[in-house]
Write an enzyme that holds these catalytic residues in place. Structure first.
Site: not given
Lengths: 593, 593
Positions: B297, B438-440, B445
Site C-alpha cells: 500500500r 488496486y491494493e484496496g 483505505q
C-alpha cells in the site's frame, strides 16, 4: 449496460427550475402547449436509447479511420445518422423557413443531452452543424442561405468550425490562414487547420466548412479575421453536387477518447486555392464565430451533463448488482450490494447530485436564450440575453468538470472492473476528458466569466442571479421541512461566499487584473456550487407530482446531499479567490530560471 | 518529454521532513553514513532517466500480449529489467543473508518513486516481487527461503500476489480457490484467480505465485484461508528448473492504462492440481497476506506520487514552451509562454504542491517502517510501527487521488494537445487511474484508517501525529517570515478541523458506525491536507542549503500555495464528516425500489 434517458427528471427540471412553465405562462412557448415538451422528450429518449446508445461501444473500439484520403465512420453510424436526420432531430430549433421546427432551446437542450449520453462521439458532429446553421442564419447572405441552409437543417449535409492552427489555439490573434479575393466575388482559401471535429467523414455527401482566414490587407490581430464558407464539394447552380473543392483531410488524431469522432487536420488550397464565400463582412469574422461559440459552449456543457448521467446510470446499475461484504445494518442474506455500503452510497449520491445540478444550470442557460429571442420587450430580451451570457461559461466549465469527476467516480465504483475497458466505465472517462478543453478551455471560460460577464450592466446581471438564489434559500428555510436537513444553512453560506467573492472580483478587475485572473477558476466553481445547490433545492420545493411521494423525497434528499456534502466547499473557494492571489503571484519565482 | 528524477527535492524531503537526518543522528541508519543516500539516489535517478523512462511510450503503445498461452512484454523490456536487476536495484531493502542490501525503506521509497515515474507499468512488476520477498522472509519455512528467496531478491525470478476471484474482490470471505493436502507435505491448488498483475511474462524464467486458497476442512470466511507458494516452473532439488507446474495464464485484460503490465486471469489445477507449498500456518494465510499488503500500500501511494511528478514535469515543460496570448504584466515580445498566465500558473503550482505533499507523506511512512524495525526499545518500535500503520492508508489513498488529479490537470495544461495520445500527457492519466483502485480501493483505505488505525493505542497514535503538526504550525507562526503569507493561519485551521473531526470519529466509531463510515473518505482527505500542508511547511522552515536561496524561496512559496489554495478545503471536509452523515443515510431512499 445501456442508457435510459431520464425523461422524468429532465422534464421536471425544464418545467420547474429552468422556467419552462413560466415561459408557457407568459405565452412565449406556444409550440409546447398541451404536453408537447414531454412528448418530444419521450420520442427523443426512445431514439437515443434504442438507436444511438448501442453504437457507443463500437464507436470507441473501431473508431473513425482515414484511408486513402477518406474518413470512414464505424459500422452502423451512417445508417443511424440518416435515420436520426430523417426523423427531424437535426432541425429542432432551426428556422421553419428552411425546414426547421423553430422549437425553444429548452427542448433542444434536453435532446442534446440525450444524444450525447447515448453516444458522445456520435452527437458531437450535429453540434458543429448546429453552429454552422446559426452562423449562417445570423450572418449569411440570402444566396448562401438558399444554397446551404435547408440542407444543413435537414442534416443532408453537415457543418464544421475551422479555427485552430498549430500556433493559434486559445489565441486567435496568431491565425495565419489566408484568403484572397477572386474576380467573381468569391475567395480563395489557403492554409492548414488542426483539431477539426468531423472535418471529414462519410455520414453525408457534402460537408460545409466554416473557416477563419485573413485577407491580404487585413489589420493584424483578431480585427483582421474573416469567416468563409468552404464546401467540401462545390455546389452547382441547381443545387446538385459538382466538383470537389481544394480541401482535404491530411490526417486524423489518435485521441484519448471520442474515437469515432474524426479529429482532422485539414489542408486548404494545395491546388490553387479552395473556393470560399464570405460570411458577414470582411474582417468581422470573429463576431460571426462568437455567435456560433456561445451556443456551442452551452452544448459542450450539456455534453458534461450527458456523460455524467451515463456514467451515473452505469455505476448505479453495477453497484446494485455487485455484492461484496456486509454493509452496516444489512439484514439480507450473505453479502450486500455494494450500493448499501456508506462510502459507495456517498459516491453514487455525489454523482447523482452533481449531474442533476449541472443539468439544471445548463437548462437555465437555454431558457435565457429562449427569452432573449422571444420576450416581448427590449428590456426583457436584453436582461435574458445577459443572463444567458453570464451563465454560459459556468454551464460549460462547471458541467464539464462534473462530467470528468463523475465519470472518474464511475470507474471507482466499479473497482477493478472499472479499469478494464470491456466494462465501458473507462470509456466515459476518456470521452468526458475532451469537454473541459475544447470550445475554450475551462480556464478560458473562467476568464470570460470574470472579465466579460460579471461587468454586464454594471454588475446588475450577476446581482440579479444572486438575488434569485437568496429567494430559494429563504423558501427552503421557510419550508421547515426536516428532510431538508441543513440545506438552507449551507446554501446560505454558499450564496454569501459567492456574493462576497463577486464584490471582490468586480473591484479587483479594474485595479488588479492579475488577482482577478488568479482566482477566476475557483470563482467559477463557487458560482456553480451556489447555483447548482439552489437549483436542486428549487426541485425539492415543488412538492410531489402525480402523487409520487418517492420521487419528491428523492429530490429533497438529493438537494440535501448537495448542500451538506458538496456546497460545503464554497467558503474554501471564496477564501482562495479573495485571499489566494498572493500565493499564485509569489509562485512565479518557483518557475523562474 | 522525458523524465528527470527530482533527486534534490527527494533527498531534502527524506532528510528534513521524513526524518532521515534524525534517524542518522540516532545511529539507526549506519549504511547511509557519508552521503550514501544521496549517492544512491543519484545512481537510481540515472537509471530511471536513461534506461527505464524511454520504455514508457512503447510500453503503452504495444503493451504486453498473450499469444499461444505465453505473455510477451514490449520490445526492450526484458533487457531493461535484466539490467535493472543486475545493478542490484531489486534487493535494496532485502535481507543481506539472501543477497539483499538491507538498506532502509526511506531510500527504497525514493527509488520506488523514480522507477514508477520512469514507467509505472515497468515498475509495478518488481513491487509484487517485493511483496513476495517480504511474505516469504517473515512467514516462510527455511526450506522455502533457501529455494526461492535469493532468486527473488536478485530479481532472477519475480513474484505475484493471487487474491482476487470473480466473486471475491474487496471481500475475501467469498474466496473459493481450493487446496488439498498431498501425502508428501505439499499441496494441490485448484481455482481461478483474476486481476493477477504480472501473472505471466517473459522478463524472468520462473515466476513465484503466492496464492490464497481454502483447505477442505477450513472454517468459513477469512479464518479459513491459507497462503501457498506455487512456482510457475517446479524447482529441482539442486535449484535448477524442472517441469512446468499446473498453472497457466488464461487471458489478459484490455485495460485503460498500464498496458505493458500484464493483468492475467490465472488458472490453477486444470491437470490434477498445481503443486504448492504452505507459507506460514494453515488457515492463517490472511495474516501473511497483510504483511505483504501494508508494504504494497505504501508502494502504491508512491506510484501516485510518481505519476504526479511525471505529469507535473511534462506539463511544466510544455507550459514554458507553448506561447499563447499575453499574460498580465508580460513585457516580452509577442505571445507569452502559457506558464505566465495566472490560471495556468495556478494549475502548475497546484500540481507541484500536491505532488510534493504526497511525497512527504509517503516518505514519512517509510521512516516509520524503518524505526519500527531499527529503534532500540520496544516502546519506540511499537510507536513507530503504529505511526506507520496509521499513515499507510493516507499515503495510499491521498497520494493516488493526487496522482489522478495531477495527471488530469497535466492534460488540461496541454489543452487540445493533451487529448492527443501522441503527446503522452493522456497516458499518465490512464496509468494513474488504477492506483486509486488496486491494493484496496481508496474507500477501503478510508475505512481502514477510521476503523482500525484511529483506535491504535486508544487514540494516542493519532493524537501524537496531530501534536507534531501543531508544532510545525507554531514554528511557522513564530518565524514571522512574510513569504509564508497566511500559511500558519490556514494550516492551524486545517489542523483544528482535523482534530475535531478525529474526536468525532473516535466517538462515532463505537456508537454510530454508519456515520463514521459515511465520512471516512472525507476524513482521510482532511488528514492528507493537514499532514501534507504541514510537511511542506517543514521544508520551508529548514532554510537555504548550500546557499541556494532560490530553492529555499521556492519551498516557502510552494508551502504557502498549498496552505492558501489547497488546505483551505479542510473546514469544508470537517463539516462533511461531522455533519454530513445524515445526508448519506437519508440518501438511501434515493436508490430504493
Amino acid at each position: 449496460m445501456t442508457y435510459r434517458a431520464p425523461v422524468e427528471d429532465m422534464l421536471f427540471t425544464l418545467r420547474h427550475v429552468a422556467g419552462l412553465d413560466r415561459l408557457s405562462a407568459d405565452g412565449l412557448a406556444p409550440e409546447l402547449e398541451g404536453g408537447m415538451a414531454g412528448a418530444i422528450l419521450e420520442e427523443a429518449g426512445k431514439f437515443a436509447n434504442d438507436v444511438i446508445a448501442p453504437l457507443n461501444t463500437v464507436g470507441d473500439k473501431i473508431g473513425s479511420r482515414l484511408e486513402n484520403g477518406r474518413v470512414t465512420t464505424p459500422p452502423g453510424w451512417r445508417e443511424a445518422y440518416m435515420a436520426w436526420a430523417e426523423a427531424g432531430w437535426n432541425g429542432l430549433t432551426a428556422d421553419p423557413e428552411f425546414g426547421g421546427q423553430g422549437l425553444p432551446q429548452l427542448v433542444q437542450a434536453a435532446c442534446v443531452e440525450m444524444w450525447n449520453s447515448a453516444s458522445f462521439a456520435f452527437a458531437l458532429g450535429p453540434l458543429l452543424t448546429a453552429g454552422a446553421i446559426e452562423a449562417l442564419t445570423t450572418h449569411g447572405s440570402e444566396r448562401l442561405k438558399e444554397t446551404y441552409l435547408a440542407k444543413l437543417v435537414s442534416g443532408e449535409w453537415m457543418g464544421t468550425m475551422n479555427l485552430t492552427e498549430p500556433q493559434a489555439g486559445s489565441d486567435l490573434n496568431a491565425l495565419r490562414a489566408k484568403a484572397e479575393r477572386a474576380p467573381d466575388g468569391t475567395y480563395r482559401i489557403f492554409g492548414q487547420k488542426i483539431f477539426i471535429t468531423y472535418g471529414d467523414h462519410d455520414l453525408t455527401d457534402n460537408i460545409v466548412h466554416l473557416v477563419l482566414a485573413r485577407l491580404p490587407d487585413a489589420p493584424p490581430g483578431t480585427r483582421g479575421i474573416s469567416l468563409f464558407l468552404v464546401p467540401k464539394i462545390l455546389v452547382n447552380q441547381d443545387g446538385s453536387l459538382g466538383a470537389p473543392n481544394d480541401v482535404r483531410c491530411h490526417s486524423i488524431e489518435h485521441k484519448l477518447g471520442i474515437h469515432a469522432s474524426p479529429t482532422c487536420t485539414m489542408v486548404y488550397g494545395d491546388n490553387g486555392g479552395a473556393v470560399g464565400w464570405l460570411i458577414g463582412e470582411e474582417n468581422r469574422g470573429l463576431a460571426c464565430m462568437f455567435t456560433m461559440m456561445n451556443n456551442a459552449r452551452l452544448n459542450v456543457g450539456l455534453q458534461g451533463v450527458a456523460i455524467a448521467e451515463r456514467a451515473y446510470q452505469h455505476a448505479l446499475a453495477y453497484a446494485k448488482e455487485r455484492k461484496q461484504g456486509r454493509a452496516p445494518g444489512w439484514t439480507g442474506e450473505g453479502m450486500s450490494p455494494i450500493a448499501e455500503h456508506p462510502d459507495v452510497r456517498r459516491m453514487l449520491l455525489r454523482m447523482r447530485a452533481q449531474t442533476q445540478a449541472s443539468r439544471a444550470i445548463c437548462y437555465k442557460v437555454a431558457e435565457g436564450l429562449d427569452r432573449a429571442h422571444r420576450a416581448t420587450t427590449d428590456a426583457a430580451r436584453k436582461a435574458a440575453s445577459e443572463r444567458a451570457a453570464l451563465l454560459t461559461p459556468i454551464a460549460k466549465a462547471y458541467s464539464t468538470d462534473i462530467g470528468v469527476e463523475v465519470a472518474s467516480m464511475g470507474v471507482q465504483v466499479h473497482g477493478g472492473m472499472g479499469f478494464v475497458e470491456e466494462t465501458g466505465a473507462a470509456q466515459h472517462l476518456r470521452d468526458a476528458r475532451i469537454a473541459t478543453i475544447y470550445e475554450g478551455t475551462n480556464g478560458i471560460q473562467a476568464i470570460d466569466l470574470v472579465q466579460r460577464k460579471l461587468p454586464l450592466s454594471g454588475g446588475e446581471t450577476v446581482r440579479g442571479v444572486i438575488a434569485e438564489m437568496r429567494d430559494v434559500v429563504a423558501k427552503v428555510a421557510a419550508s421547515n421541512a426536516p428532510a431538508f436537513g441543513k440545506t438552507a444553512e449551507r446554501l446560505r453560506e454558499a450564496v454569501d461566499s459567492l456574493e462576497r467573492a463577486t464584490s471582490f472580483m468586480l473591484e479587483a478587475l479594474g485595479a488588479r487584473p492579475g488577482e482577478a485572473l488568479a482566482g477566476a477558476t475557483d470563482y467559477l466553481k463557487l458560482f456553480g456550487l451556489a447555483l447548482g445547490g439552489t437549483s436542486l433545492a428549487q426541485k425539492g420545493l415543488v412538492g410531489a407530482e402525480n402523487g409520487d411521494e418517492h420521487a419528491q423525497a428523492a429530490r429533497v434528499a438529493t438537494a440535501r446531499f448537495f448542500a451538506e456534502q458538496v456546497a460545503t466547499e464554497a467558503p474554501a473557494l471564496e477564501r482562495a479567490v479573495v485571499d489566494g492571489a498572493g500565493a499564485v503571484e509569489d509562485g512565479a519565482l518557483v518557475f523562474a530560471a
